[in-house]
Enzyme design. Structure first.
Site, PDB file in Angstrom:
ATOM      1  N   HIS A  19      -7.839  -5.485  -0.489  1.00  0.00           N
ATOM      2  CA  HIS A  19      -6.663  -4.744  -0.039  1.00  0.00           C
ATOM      3  C   HIS A  19      -6.193  -5.288   1.316  1.00  0.00           C
ATOM      4  O   HIS A  19      -7.000  -5.668   2.165  1.00  0.00           O
ATOM      5  CB  HIS A  19      -7.018  -3.264   0.083  1.00  0.00           C
ATOM      6  CG  HIS A  19      -5.840  -2.375   0.288  1.00  0.00           C
ATOM      7  ND1 HIS A  19      -5.036  -1.954  -0.746  1.00  0.00           N
ATOM      8  CD2 HIS A  19      -5.322  -1.806   1.414  1.00  0.00           C
ATOM      9  CE1 HIS A  19      -4.082  -1.178  -0.283  1.00  0.00           C
ATOM     10  NE2 HIS A  19      -4.226  -1.069   1.025  1.00  0.00           N
ATOM     11  N   SER A  55       0.837  -1.200   0.000  1.00  0.00           N
ATOM     12  CA  SER A  55       0.000   0.000   0.000  1.00  0.00           C
ATOM     13  C   SER A  55       0.877   1.257   0.000  1.00  0.00           C
ATOM     14  O   SER A  55       1.692   1.444  -0.906  1.00  0.00           O
ATOM     15  CB  SER A  55      -0.955  -0.045   1.200  1.00  0.00           C
ATOM     16  OG  SER A  55      -2.000   0.881   1.064  1.00  0.00           O
ATOM     17  N   ASP A  93      -9.995  -4.584  -4.735  1.00  0.00           N
ATOM     18  CA  ASP A  93      -9.277  -3.501  -4.081  1.00  0.00           C
ATOM     19  C   ASP A  93      -9.547  -2.198  -4.830  1.00  0.00           C
ATOM     20  O   ASP A  93      -9.419  -2.154  -6.057  1.00  0.00           O
ATOM     21  CB  ASP A  93      -7.774  -3.815  -4.108  1.00  0.00           C
ATOM     22  CG  ASP A  93      -6.919  -2.819  -3.352  1.00  0.00           C
ATOM     23  OD1 ASP A  93      -7.437  -1.779  -2.897  1.00  0.00           O
ATOM     24  OD2 ASP A  93      -5.706  -3.071  -3.212  1.00  0.00           O
TER      25      ASP A  93
END
Length: 345
Positions: A311, A186, A281
């Site tokens: 995610h 991320s 995601d």
């Protein structure tokens, strides 16, 4: 225009179309049933949404949830907590993971996710342990400064300083300085790839590989995948904007490549990249787009979209088997990259 140049442009255009349409063609797999049950529990719970919490409360909640979400990592891996001196005089915490070995080992410099606001060494401990044990390699996880106490570009600066420290001190920690990779999930993936851009701009050598797990790459979150999955799939649209609002100083910071690597003018010459994406995601499209940007610039790219995943699934070892599969996949890719550096010496 030569025929070879025409062929090259045609190939780049074709590959760009493949990358950019991949996400829209992918949605044939249902959400993983274990994840679906987990998300139902999350939605039914009485916990306050992250975007309504203070950063301190959000960090505490995130860390407290980790043992429930993820199994402990490899117990055979030794750890050493470090303090890295940085260019502006502050200290950054770090944790060095070392699998059993008497040899000098390659090393992955790892940056945790959390939207530049949450997360730390403990939240990603199991992931780092398993990557260290399975590759095998050392892993240096960086506890970079978080927002809102430390605004943009503090996290980026810490990433650069951590790389420089690793290059200088590798030998004294049993690390082969010729075999270094960078990675993160991320926002940590953002830091990993922007570090590569910074090294290129400074004329410094690239890592052996950049491993990007569902990275944040876009200045704006308005793609179809953000519209499809902005609610109900663990990473909420309002939470993402809450994080970015805490990190950025001004709206124009969004267009800085140190925050949004898709905004970088030139990404040629970067380290080979392996990009991990999740089907459900919000960040899927921008990950696909960044892979296309790297490919168009001549950077070797491999990309895998894990179907049925959301995610942050790399940290959901107690929820889905795919978290363990991913760790095996990454260990295989890292070991291959490190072996390739050795072969080319």
């Amino acid at each position: 225009m030569t025929s070879e140049h025409t062929k090259k442009l045609a190939k780049q255009t074709a590959m760009r179309i493949v990358y950019q349409t991949l996400s829209s063609l992918l949605f044939v797999m249902p959400l993983n049933p274990d994840l679906a049950s987990f998300l139902e529990l999350v939605q039914a719970g009485d916990s306050q949404p992250m975007h309504l919490q203070t950063p301190a409360a959000a960090r505490a909640s995130y860390d407290e949830a980790t043992p429930m979400l993820d199994a402990p990592g490899a117990a055979s891996v030794a750890t050493q907590d470090l303090s890295l001196p940085c260019a502006d005089g502050h200290q950054v915490g770090a944790r060095l993971y070392s699998p059993p070995s008497t040899d000098s080992l390659p090393c992955l410099l790892f940056f945790h996710g959390g939207g530049f606001c949450i997360g730390g060494l403990d939240s990603h401990d199991a992931l780092c342990r398993d990557l260290a044990e399975r590759t095998p390699c050392k892993v240096l996880a960086v506890d970079y400064r978080l927002a809102p106490e430390h605004k943009f570009p503090a996290a980026y600066n810490d990433a650069r300083d951590a790389w420089q420290w690793l290059c200088r001190h590798a030998a004294s920690h049993g690390i082969d300085a010729g075999r270094l990779a960078v990675g993160g999930d991320s926002a940590g993936g953002t830091l990993a790839t922007t570090l590569c851009i910074a090294l290129k701009n400074a004329g410094q050598r690239q890592p052996a590989l950049q491993v990007l797990l569902y990275p944040c790459t876009s200045s704006q979150q308005n793609s179809p995948s953000h519209e499809r999955h902005g609610q109900g799939y663990l990473l909420e649209a309002e939470t993402l904007q809450w994080m970015f609002a805490h990190y950025l100083n001004h709206p124009h910071d969004r267009n800085d490549w140190r925050f949004a690597p898709l905004a970088a003018q030139d990404v040629s010459g970067l380290a080979s990249a392996h990009i991990v994406l999740a089907e459900y995601d919000p960040l899927l499209d921008e990950g696909v787009a960044y892979g296309a940007k790297l490919h168009d610039a001549g950077v070797p790219v491999t990309q895998k979209i894990y179907t049925g995943m959301v995610h942050d699934f790399a940290r959901l070892g107690n929820i889905v088997d795919d978290a363990d599969t991913l760790r095996d996949d990454l260990a295989h890719i890292l070991s291959g990259a490190f072996a390739g550096v050795t072969a080319n010496d």
